[in-house]
Design a protein around this motif. Structure first.
Motif: not given
Length: 128
Positions: A8, A12, A30
């Motif tokens: 993640l 990002v 996100f």
């Protein structure tokens, strides 16, 4: 709370690198906070890493080993003492002033169960 995954974090940062993407739009995409995106970008600039920082362990317990030993002795002397009675006995012994929750957590850490007096006589019927 567990840290966000490395995957993640990388996605990002990749989304932030795209032209014309605002931090708020990346955070909304996100489902993370805007401050997380800002902190992640700052960490990448300063350290070059996206990895989460290790857990720091939290605050030190109020009752040290000596106070916990005194608490165990108090429970051994008087197993049916209430938390308030244990607090006052600890304070009389020189331990720092502790709340009921702190005493309760110390009892759990020591794996001590406060043995209360039975409120009814034992049953005359044999269990077996």
């Amino acid at each position: 709370m567990r840290p966000y995954s490395e995957d993640l974090r990388e996605r990002v940062i990749a989304a932030c690198a795209e032209d014309g993407r605002s931090v708020g739009a990346v955070a909304a995409q996100f489902r993370v906070s805007v401050s997380f995106v800002h902190k992640l970008r700052r960490r990448q600039r300063t350290t070059g890493s996206l990895a989460a920082l290790p857990h720091r362990g939290g605050p030190a317990p109020l009752l040290d080993a000596a106070a916990r030993a005194a608490l165990a002795a108090c429970v051994a002397r008087q197993p049916d003492a209430t938390l308030d009675e244990l607090r006052s006995q600890l304070a009389a012994g020189g331990a720092p002033a502790a709340g009921r929750t702190t005493v309760w957590q110390a009892l759990q850490t020591l794996d001590l169960r406060r043995k209360k007096r039975a409120s009814t006589p034992p049953s005359a019927t044999p269990t077996g």
